[in-house]
Structures are given as structure tokens and as C-alpha cells.
Design an enzyme around this catalytic site. Structure first.
Site, PDB file in Angstrom:
ATOM      1  N   LYS A  64       0.844  -1.208   0.000  1.00  0.00           N
ATOM      2  CA  LYS A  64       0.000   0.000   0.000  1.00  0.00           C
ATOM      3  C   LYS A  64       0.876   1.254   0.000  1.00  0.00           C
ATOM      4  O   LYS A  64       0.635   2.202  -0.747  1.00  0.00           O
ATOM      5  CB  LYS A  64      -0.931  -0.010   1.230  1.00  0.00           C
ATOM      6  CG  LYS A  64      -2.027  -1.070   1.133  1.00  0.00           C
ATOM      7  CD  LYS A  64      -2.795  -1.263   2.439  1.00  0.00           C
ATOM      8  CE  LYS A  64      -3.796  -2.416   2.278  1.00  0.00           C
ATOM      9  NZ  LYS A  64      -4.570  -2.705   3.488  1.00  0.00           N
ATOM     10  N   GLN A 108      -4.295  -1.243   9.748  1.00  0.00           N
ATOM     11  CA  GLN A 108      -4.295  -2.585   9.162  1.00  0.00           C
ATOM     12  C   GLN A 108      -4.861  -3.600  10.160  1.00  0.00           C
ATOM     13  O   GLN A 108      -4.463  -3.634  11.327  1.00  0.00           O
ATOM     14  CB  GLN A 108      -2.867  -2.968   8.734  1.00  0.00           C
ATOM     15  CG  GLN A 108      -2.765  -4.271   7.973  1.00  0.00           C
ATOM     16  CD  GLN A 108      -3.425  -4.238   6.591  1.00  0.00           C
ATOM     17  OE1 GLN A 108      -3.563  -3.184   5.974  1.00  0.00           O
ATOM     18  NE2 GLN A 108      -3.841  -5.391   6.106  1.00  0.00           N
ATOM     19  N   ASP A 131     -10.807   3.159   4.472  1.00  0.00           N
ATOM     20  CA  ASP A 131     -11.295   1.777   4.377  1.00  0.00           C
ATOM     21  C   ASP A 131     -12.818   1.726   4.286  1.00  0.00           C
ATOM     22  O   ASP A 131     -13.385   0.708   3.883  1.00  0.00           O
ATOM     23  CB  ASP A 131     -10.889   0.997   5.638  1.00  0.00           C
ATOM     24  CG  ASP A 131      -9.580   0.243   5.483  1.00  0.00           C
ATOM     25  OD1 ASP A 131      -9.323  -0.282   4.388  1.00  0.00           O
ATOM     26  OD2 ASP A 131      -8.834   0.179   6.476  1.00  0.00           O
TER      27      ASP A 131
END
Ligand code: GUN
Length: 320
Positions: A64, A108, A131
Site C-alpha cells: 500500500k 491494518q 477503508d
């Protein structure tokens, strides 16, 4: 009710090209980032927070960060030790929420035991939640008002659209009900006028449901679990699974194609494992019309959509 002709039946499934679509999206984002820099004289910024030393998370986060840098974002990788307490993590997020030079925040998952995922996700500023996991953003998604949806399901929708696969009126079946993939996937299918079924670990006679799906999305984290009997002839099968297989004896059973078998053995010799999806590749290839490969399918789209969500978040913040 609209009747569709059955999806074309062919000898072997064709590959849905996740790499091509991900590259297209990233190119669009790269242009958007350049425009952002022209307008605001600074790049949009993504902060990624990782706690502990989960090996898979490290690979995902590095990917990412690398992609964001390639596209012109500024990025920060906050690697916190496994001993980090919930209070310390909340304090780190609070600081990122406060900073004006951070547009997107991603924590994460999974987090180490002892840290409450829900509490952490709720602490992220919804405007920086790239997200789409914050309850406010989940609510917007369910209400059909979301600006940005969770990256993996949003990427799957892009893949289907850009591969000219019709969703309207079709039976879309999602296997798995996680907050990251299954639930938001079902919502997005609904918004695209599919008839939606969600299956999960308690579903009785799974194959009797999945066998009717025109579009089957599988996100359960069980290697090669979905077999020929689960798949309708001519279906579109999207495999979200990413499982490490450490027994090379199974490779010959999972793949028919001699070249692929050789490639997988070589990969195993190099790494000590191979990556396998939730769908049995050889069996699915015989039943499905379209199939996503693992690796190289959905995973690439997740990262591309994260970049898109981050750019959107940055533009929205500047516009508000
Ligand atoms: N872990 C696995 N997939 C994801 C994702 O899309 N976002 C975050 N934050 N964690 C994950």
C-alpha cells in the site's frame, strides 16, 4: 422481471483481468493526484498504522505504501510494537485525526489480541476513513449514500463493470459475511440491482445455494473450499481468498495445466509455500465462464481502490 440469456458456456473459464483494471484505476488516480498538487501545492497524504509483526500484514502494508508513493501521494507507515496498548493506539489515531497534513488513515487489521477492533475503527475520523469501516460510513453505504466503499468489494464492482459483466437482475451470491468483504459486497451488489444472497459458515447445504449464482464471490479464508459442485455452469467466480499452502503435494491436484503446475512448484521451491484462493482452481476452470486468478486478481484491485478512496478523501477535505 427481466430475463437474461444464460451466461455463455465455454470449455475453460476465462481470466478476469484484475491487473488490467487495477492499472487503469491507478493511472486515473495518478492524474488526480497531479491535479491535486497543482491546486493545493502539496500531495494528498495517507497514514497507514500497523501494530505487531503479523507477516501478511507487513506485506500488505508495504504494498500500500509503495503504490501510494508511485502515484505521487505522501505516505507514512506507523509501525507500532506488538506490546502497544489500546490506549496508546487510540492516542496515535487521535493525533492523525488532528493533523491537517493527513488526509487518509488506515489501521491494518487484524490487530493483536487485547485491542478492540471496533473501538479503534470508531476512533478514526470518518472523513479520513479510507477503508470505509467506520459505522457512519457503513451506514452511508447501506443507505446508498456512500462516497467511498470498502476497497475490496468496491474493486470487485469496478472489475465486473469494466469487464462488461451485467449485474442487474442476476443472482449474486456472496460467501462470507465479514465487515471487510462479505457484508459491503452484498450492499454494493444490491445497489447494482442484483438479487443478492449471503452465505456463511452456518449455511445449510451451501452448494444448493451457490449453484444458482450467476456471480459468485468467495471470501471465507479456506483454501480451495469451493469446488465444481458449488458452481453454476457459465458463472462468474470471484475468488477473494489468499491462503498460504505449505504442502506441495496438493499442487498437482489443484491445477490441470502443466505449465501452471510447473510454475507453482517453482514458486513453492523458492518460498516454501504457494498462495491459493478459496476456490479450487482446476474445478472452477471447468465450470465457470469467468474466474479471477490468485494471486493477481482481486488483491491488486484492493490497493488500487484504496488509492482512489484516499484521493477522494483528500479532495473532499479541501472542498469542505
Ligand atoms: N486486512 C485485510 N484487508 C484489509 C483492508 O482492506 N483494510 C484493512 N485496514 N485491513 C485489512
Amino acid at each position: 422481471m427481466t430475463e437474461h440469456l444464460p451466461l455463455k458456456q465455454i470449455a475453460a473459464a476465462r481470466t478476469l483481468d484484475g491487473a488490467r483494471v487495477a492499472a487503469e484505476i491507478k493511472e486515473e488516480v495518478r492524474e488526480g493526484v497531479s491535479e491535486f498538487v497543482r491546486l493545493y501545492d502539496a500531495p494528498p497524504a495517507l497514514a497507514v498504522v500497523r501494530v505487531g509483526d503479523d507477516a501478511a500484514s507487513l506485506v500488505y502494508v508495504r504494498n500500500k505504501i509503495r503504490t501510494s508513493e508511485e502515484l505521487g501521494f505522501r505516505s507514512e507507515h506507523h509501525a507500532l510494537p506488538a506490546s502497544t496498548t489500546e490506549a496508546e493506539l487510540l492516542a496515535s489515531i487521535s493525533e492523525l485525526n488532528r493533523r491537517d497534513d493527513v488526509d487518509g488513515i488506515l489501521v491494518q487489521l487484524p490487530l493483536p489480541h487485547g485491542i478492540d477492533d471496533k473501538k479503534i475503527i470508531e476512533s478514526i475520523d470518518p472523513a479520513k476513513d479510507v477503508d470505509g469501516f467506520h459505522p457512519l460510513n457503513v451506514g452511508r453505504l447501506v443507505a446508498g449514500q456512500a462516497d467511498a466503499a470498502p476497497c475490496t468489494p468496491a474493486g470487485i464492482i469496478k472489475l465486473l463493470k469494466r469487464s462488461n459483466i451485467e449485474m442487474r437482475g442476476r443472482h449474486a451470491c456472496v460467501v462470507g459475511r465479514s465487515n471487510i468483504v462479505g457484508r459491503p459486497m452484498a450492499q454494493l451488489f444490491l445497489q447494482h440491482d442484483a438479487t443478492v444472497t449471503i452465505c456463511h459458515s452456518r449455511t445449510i447445504d451451501l452448494a444448493s445455494v451457490t449453484r444458482h449464482a450467476d456471480i459468485l464471490v468467495v471470501a471465507i479464508g479456506r483454501a480451495a473450499f469451493i469446488q465444481g459442485e458449488h458452481i453454476k455452469a457459465g458463472a462468474v467466480v470471484i475468488d477473494v481468498g489468499m491462503n498460504q499452502l505449505t504442502d506441495s503435494n496438493i499442487i498437482d491436484e489443484l491445477f490441470d495445466d502443466a505449465e501452471e503446475v510447473a510454475r507453482r512448484h517453482a514458486s513453492f521451491a523458492k518460498r516454501g509455500y504457494i498462495l491459493i484462493g478459496d476456490v479450487h482452481p482446476a474445478q472452477a476452470a471447468k465450470k465457470a465462464a469467468w474466474l479471477t486468478p490468485v494471486p493477481g486478481g482481486v488483491g491488486l484491485l484492493t490497493v488500487a481502490m484504496l488509492m482512489r478512496n484516499t484521493l477522494h478523501a483528500a479532495n473532499r477535505r479541501r472542498a469542505s
